[in-house]
Every structure is written in structure tokens, then in C-alpha cells.
Design a protein around this motif. Structure first.
Motif, PDB file in Angstrom:
ATOM      1  N   ARG A 160       0.883  -1.151  -0.034  1.00 53.87           N
ATOM      2  CA  ARG A 160      -0.031   0.043   0.041  1.00 53.87           C
ATOM      3  C   ARG A 160       0.653   1.293   0.012  1.00 53.87           C
ATOM      4  NH1 ARG A 160      -3.032   3.054   3.531  1.00 53.87           N
ATOM      5  NH2 ARG A 160      -2.081   1.942   5.298  1.00 53.87           N
ATOM      6  N   CYS A 167       2.547   6.870  -6.868  1.00 56.57           N
ATOM      7  CA  CYS A 167       1.749   7.648  -7.240  1.00 56.57           C
ATOM      8  C   CYS A 167       2.035   9.288  -6.880  1.00 56.57           C
ATOM      9  CB  CYS A 167       0.103   7.339  -6.812  1.00 56.57           C
ATOM     10  SG  CYS A 167      -0.097   5.732  -7.370  1.00 56.57           S
ATOM     11  N   THR A 192       0.906  -6.310  -9.231  1.00 55.66           N
ATOM     12  CA  THR A 192      -0.636  -6.056  -9.755  1.00 55.66           C
ATOM     13  C   THR A 192      -1.086  -4.464  -9.341  1.00 55.66           C
ATOM     14  OG1 THR A 192      -0.992  -8.200  -9.697  1.00 55.66           O
ATOM     15  CG2 THR A 192      -2.852  -7.167  -9.861  1.00 55.66           C
ATOM     16  N   SER A 193      -0.755  -4.286  -8.001  1.00 55.33           N
ATOM     17  CA  SER A 193      -1.132  -2.912  -7.499  1.00 55.33           C
ATOM     18  C   SER A 193      -0.708  -1.769  -8.381  1.00 55.33           C
ATOM     19  CB  SER A 193      -0.920  -2.904  -5.936  1.00 55.33           C
ATOM     20  OG  SER A 193      -1.496  -4.033  -5.448  1.00 55.33           O
ATOM     21  N   GLY A 196      -2.114  -1.516 -11.854  1.00 52.70           N
ATOM     22  CA  GLY A 196      -3.214  -1.184 -11.612  1.00 52.70           C
ATOM     23  C   GLY A 196      -3.159   0.370 -11.594  1.00 52.70           C
ATOM     24  N   ALA A 197      -2.159   1.006 -10.848  1.00 53.78           N
ATOM     25  CA  ALA A 197      -2.128   2.530 -10.699  1.00 53.78           C
ATOM     26  C   ALA A 197      -1.574   3.087 -11.864  1.00 53.78           C
ATOM     27  CB  ALA A 197      -1.012   2.541  -9.423  1.00 53.78           C
ATOM     28  N   GLU A 242      -4.442   1.880 -16.465  1.00 52.96           N
ATOM     29  CA  GLU A 242      -5.097   1.824 -15.130  1.00 52.96           C
ATOM     30  C   GLU A 242      -5.837   1.127 -15.056  1.00 52.96           C
ATOM     31  OE1 GLU A 242      -4.943   5.830 -12.907  1.00 52.96           O
ATOM     32  OE2 GLU A 242      -3.395   6.410 -13.994  1.00 52.96           O
ATOM     33  N   HIS A 243      -6.385   0.292 -14.145  1.00 51.42           N
ATOM     34  CA  HIS A 243      -7.461  -0.374 -13.703  1.00 51.42           C
ATOM     35  C   HIS A 243      -7.842  -0.870 -12.347  1.00 51.42           C
ATOM     36  CE1 HIS A 243      -4.764  -3.957 -13.153  1.00 51.42           C
ATOM     37  NE2 HIS A 243      -4.202  -3.697 -13.966  1.00 51.42           N
ATOM     38  N   ALA A 244      -8.943  -1.383 -12.009  1.00 50.96           N
ATOM     39  CA  ALA A 244      -9.221  -1.500 -10.843  1.00 50.96           C
ATOM     40  C   ALA A 244      -8.721  -2.813 -10.139  1.00 50.96           C
ATOM     41  CB  ALA A 244     -10.796  -1.502 -10.695  1.00 50.96           C
ATOM     42  N   ALA A 245      -8.847  -3.150  -9.091  1.00 51.98           N
ATOM     43  CA  ALA A 245      -8.081  -4.174  -8.468  1.00 51.98           C
ATOM     44  C   ALA A 245      -8.428  -5.540  -9.156  1.00 51.98           C
ATOM     45  CB  ALA A 245      -8.758  -4.395  -6.967  1.00 51.98           C
ATOM     46  N   ARG A 246      -7.347  -6.375  -9.372  1.00 49.39           N
ATOM     47  CA  ARG A 246      -7.551  -7.480 -10.213  1.00 49.39           C
ATOM     48  C   ARG A 246      -7.310  -8.699  -9.495  1.00 49.39           C
ATOM     49  NH1 ARG A 246      -4.893  -7.731 -15.818  1.00 49.39           N
ATOM     50  NH2 ARG A 246      -3.475  -9.718 -15.687  1.00 49.39           N
TER      51      ARG A 246
END
Ligand code: B12
Length: 369
Positions: A160, A167, A192-193, A196-197, A242-246
């Protein structure tokens, strides 16, 4: 130190490695740093005749060579000596602390003049649970020498906070380091996180497997070492959308059989029962001291963690390589590697209804222990 050129150069580097090794063995920080400084002098003039190279290029080249061809291999030698039981854990810790000092000395001596302009800004971090920070530090210093602005976050960075940082700083890429394979599920989460950002991830280190096979499985770029990483960064890594949690299953469809999830959920119980079975099958354990019992439980916990990771990446080799490595560590400490057999058999018995687990454990049972 004589200035060296051509063929003498390799000989000199080998000598310097031996000198550094001796200094580490004697916990002699001052001598080790002096060897690293001498190595900078020795490495620099070898390239001085190259047409078109500026003084800054030569210093950068020398710094990089000392980091990657002197300090890194000497540190690997520390690992081999520990594995062979030739040095103690305390000596290994001291050697690593001194290597860190040597890296700092090289970085100080070769730092490019601050110009305020950079090739770009990147973040270098170790995955959650990963204490092997020295490889990431080496990587950071090489990238700095190559003109990158590097945010080095060090050991075990919670995902996190890593994502928040990249970012906030608008990092061009995250370079993730991991040495211990059982941290791969956490590494996958970090990859992945970050992706995703919208931030590309370049992974490296022994955990990601031969030729980075697990990094690729997890949709990360991979580089063998700092030099390759610099080359890849120079070519601009494509930015992921960028995408939502996967879900982990998106990259690793085999996880839908739930074997990994089940193993993780029951691992405490598995370790306990395996220890009981090992005690029954291997009578010598009854004479173990409290310390030896604790180490045995730790070893079983390791076995279960590596088994879970082999399931996670669906690779039998990950587990058999680990068992072969453990057998070597035990043999070097006069513990017969066949004491692993009752543990493997106990796990096979407890997990007989799970086909992928059975395949992995059966392959390990086929090894000559
Ligand atoms: C020092 C050390 C430690 C120190 C680390 C301190 C620190 N500040 O780094 C401490 C004592 C904390 C430690 C702990 C452990 N360690 Co340790 N450790 C080492 C040792 C001796 C050196 C690590 C190192 O600096 N290597 C030198 C670097 C230069 O090599 P490298 O990792 O290959 O990195 C190069 C490339 O892989 C690449 N690279 C690395 N990261 C990245 C990232 C990117 C993005 C890129 C592009 C490239 C890249 O570039 C580097 C330079 O060329 C290694 C031995 C070894 N061979 O590495 C064992 C080793 C990694 N440790 C090992 C083990 C088992 C452990 C423990 C589990 C021991 C225990 N029972 O507690 C714990 C795990 C702790 C944890 N959760 O992380 C084993 C792992 C074996 C395995 N089966 O996976 C090793 C291999 C020892 C051995 N010979 O068996 N360890």
C-alpha cells in the motif's frame, strides 16, 4: 596498486576480490573500504583510452564495475560460505554490513555532480517480507550513476505504501527486488497494484526464477541485473492502463482449483502435524534440545511455505530446487538430508486429496536425499 590494462585487468579484479573477501572475513571495515577505493582507481584507467569517453563516463564505468564485479560477487561468496557452514551467521551479518559501507564509499566517490536534470525518476523497493536490501541498493547506485533519480525505499516495503509513493512521486517505473521465492505471492500483489495504478514494474532478483519466469507470469518486465535494467529503462517501459483491483486468478488461472488457498489456510495445523509425524519417524528428534526443536519447526514451516509457492506459480521445479538446497544446507551441518523424507511423507499423507500438491511432493520424493 599498479594501474592495470588489458588482460591484467581481470587478474587485478580477481586479486581485489580476494582482498575484499579477506577483509570481510576479518570484519575489517576500514580495510574493505580501502580495497573498494583502490578498485575504483584500478577500474578507471582501463577504459581511459576509449575514444570519445568523457571523464564522467570513465568514473561512472569504474563505479559500476566495482559495484557489480567486485562487491556483488564477493557478497554472493558470503552466501556460499554461509550455506557450506564455513562462516557463522554473525560473520555473514558483519560481512553484509561492511559491503553496505563499501557501496556507500563507491557511491560517494563517483556521485555525478548535481545538475537537477535526470534521465527520469524511478522507485526501487524490496517486496513485503524481503530483508535482502543489498541487491536493491546496488541496483539503485548503478541507476544513479546512469543519471536516474532513484527513490530507494529499502527492505520490505508494504504494498500500500509503495503504491502511494509511486503515485505521489509520479515514478516512471517501479523496480522490485526479491531474493526469497516464498515471497512471490506478495510480490504478485505489489506488481498488480503498481500496474493497476498505471506504473510499469521491472522485477529482478533470485526469487523471480531462472530467466525471470515468475516475473513474466505476473505480467512484470524482468531484468537479469542492474546493467540490463538500465538498458530497459532507457527504452521506456510501456505504461500499463490503470485498472481496478484485479484477482490473482486473472494472471494465474490454475489458482481457481483453490489448492493454494486451502494450503495457506491450514498451514499452521499442517506444520504441527508434520512435526509430530517427524518425531515418530525420526527417533533422533526426541533427543533434540529446545533450540533444535525450534529450528526443526522452522524448517518444516519453510517446506510448507515453499510448497504453497510452488502451487501459486504452478511450478514443481520451485519446490524440488528448494528441497535440494535444503538437503545441502543440512548435510553441511552434519544433519542427514534423509530426515526430510518423513516430513515429505507426512505432507503427502495429509494432502493426498489435492492433485497438484501430490504431483509436487511426489517429484520431491523422487530426489536422491
Ligand atoms: C546477506 C544475506 C542475508 C541478509 C540480508 C541483509 C541485507 N541488508 O541485504 C539477512 C541476514 C537479513 C538474510 C536473511 C535471510 N536469508 Co539471506 N542471504 C544473504 C546473502 C548472503 C547475500 C545477499 C546479497 O546481497 N547478494 C548479492 C547480490 C548482488 O546478489 P543477487 O541477490 O543475486 O542480486 C543480483 C541480481 O539478482 C539482480 N537483482 C536483484 N534484485 C534485483 C531487482 C531488479 C529490479 C533487477 C533488475 C535486478 C535485481 O541484481 C543483483 C546484482 O547483480 C545471500 C546469498 C546470495 N547468493 O545472494 C543469502 C540468501 C539469499 N539468503 C537465504 C536465506 C535462506 C535467508 C533466510 C530465509 C535465512 C533464515 N532462515 O532466516 C532469511 C530470509 C529473510 C527475508 N525474509 O528476507 C538464501 C536463499 C535460498 C533460497 N532457497 O531461496 C541465500 C541464497 C543464502 C544461501 N546461499 O543459501 N540474508
Amino acid at each position: 596498486m599498479n594501474r592495470v590494462t588489458g588482460d591484467d585487468e581481470a587478474g587485478s579484479l580477481a586479486e581485489l576480490r580476494d582482498q575484499l573477501w579477506e577483509a570481510l572475513g576479518e570484519c575489517d571495515e576500514t580495510r574493505a573500504v580501502a580495497v573498494a577505493r583502490r578498485a575504483l582507481d584500478a577500474a578507471e584507467p582501463a577504459q581511459a583510452h576509449t575514444v570519445g569517453r568523457t571523464a564522467a563516463d570513465r568514473i561512472r564505468g569504474a563505479g559500476e564495475r566495482v559495484l557489480l564485479e567486485l562487491i556483488a560477487p564477493t557478497q554472493e561468496r558470503v552466501g556460499l560460505a554461509w550455506a557450506a557452514n564455513d562462516i557463522t551467521v554473525a560473520q555473514e551479518h558483519a560481512a553484509t554490513a561492511i559491503s553496505e559501507r563499501c557501496i556507500a564509499a563507491v557511491a560517494d566517490a563517483t556521485a555525478p555532480a548535481p545538475s537537477g536534470t535526470y534521465a527520469g525518476r524511478v522507485t526501487v523497493a524490496c517486496v513485503t517480507g524481503e530483508w535482502h536490501a543489498l541487491p536493491a541498493r546496488l541496483l539503485s547506485e548503478v541507476l544513479r550513476l546512469r543519471g536516474w533519480r532513484v527513490d530507494y525505499l529499502g527492505a520490505q516495503v508494504p504494498t500500500r505504501h509503495l503504491v502511494d509513493h509511486v503515485c505521489r512521486t509520479r515514478a516512471q517505473a517501479v523496480l522490485l527486488s526479491s531474493s526469497i521465492p516464498f515471497l512471490l505471492p506478495g510480490a504478485h500483489n505489489a506488481i498488480t497494484s503498481c500496474r493497476g495504478a498505471g506504473v510499469p514494474v521491472l522485477a529482478g532478483g533470485a526469487a523471480f526464477g531462472p530467466q525471470g519466469r515468475y516475473a513474466r507470469l505476473m505480467q512484470a518486465e524482468w531484468a537479469e541485473d542492474a546493467t540490463d535494467a538500465a538498458a530497459l529503462l532507457g527504452r521506456d517501459l510501456p505504461r500499463p492502463r490503470e485498472h481496478a483491483a484485479r484477482l490473482a486468478e486473472t494472471d494465474l488461472p490454475h489458482l481457481s482449483d483453490q489448492e493454494y488457498t486451502m494450503l495457506r489456510r491450514t498451514s499452521l495445523q499442517l506444520v504441527k502435524q508434520t512435526f509430530v509425524d517427524v518425531e515418530d519417524d525420526f527417533p533422533a528428534t526426541h533427543r533434540y534440545s529446545q533450540y533444535q526443536r525450534e529450528r526443526t519447526i522452522e524448517d518444516i514451516d519453510f517446506i510448507v511455505s515453499f510448497l504453497a509457492t510452488a502451487l501459486y506459480v504452478d511450478d514443481v521445479d520451485l519446490f524440488t530446487t528448494f528441497i535440494t538446497w535444503t538437503a545441502g544446507i543440512l548435510a553441511a551441518r552434519d544433519v542427514p538430508p534423509r530426515c526430510l523424507i518423513p516430513a515429505l511423507d507426512s505432507l503427502l499423507k495429509q494432502l493426498k486429496d489435492f492433485p497438484r500438491v501430490v504431483g509436487i511432493l511426489t517429484a520431491a520424493r523422487g530426489l536422491t536425499l
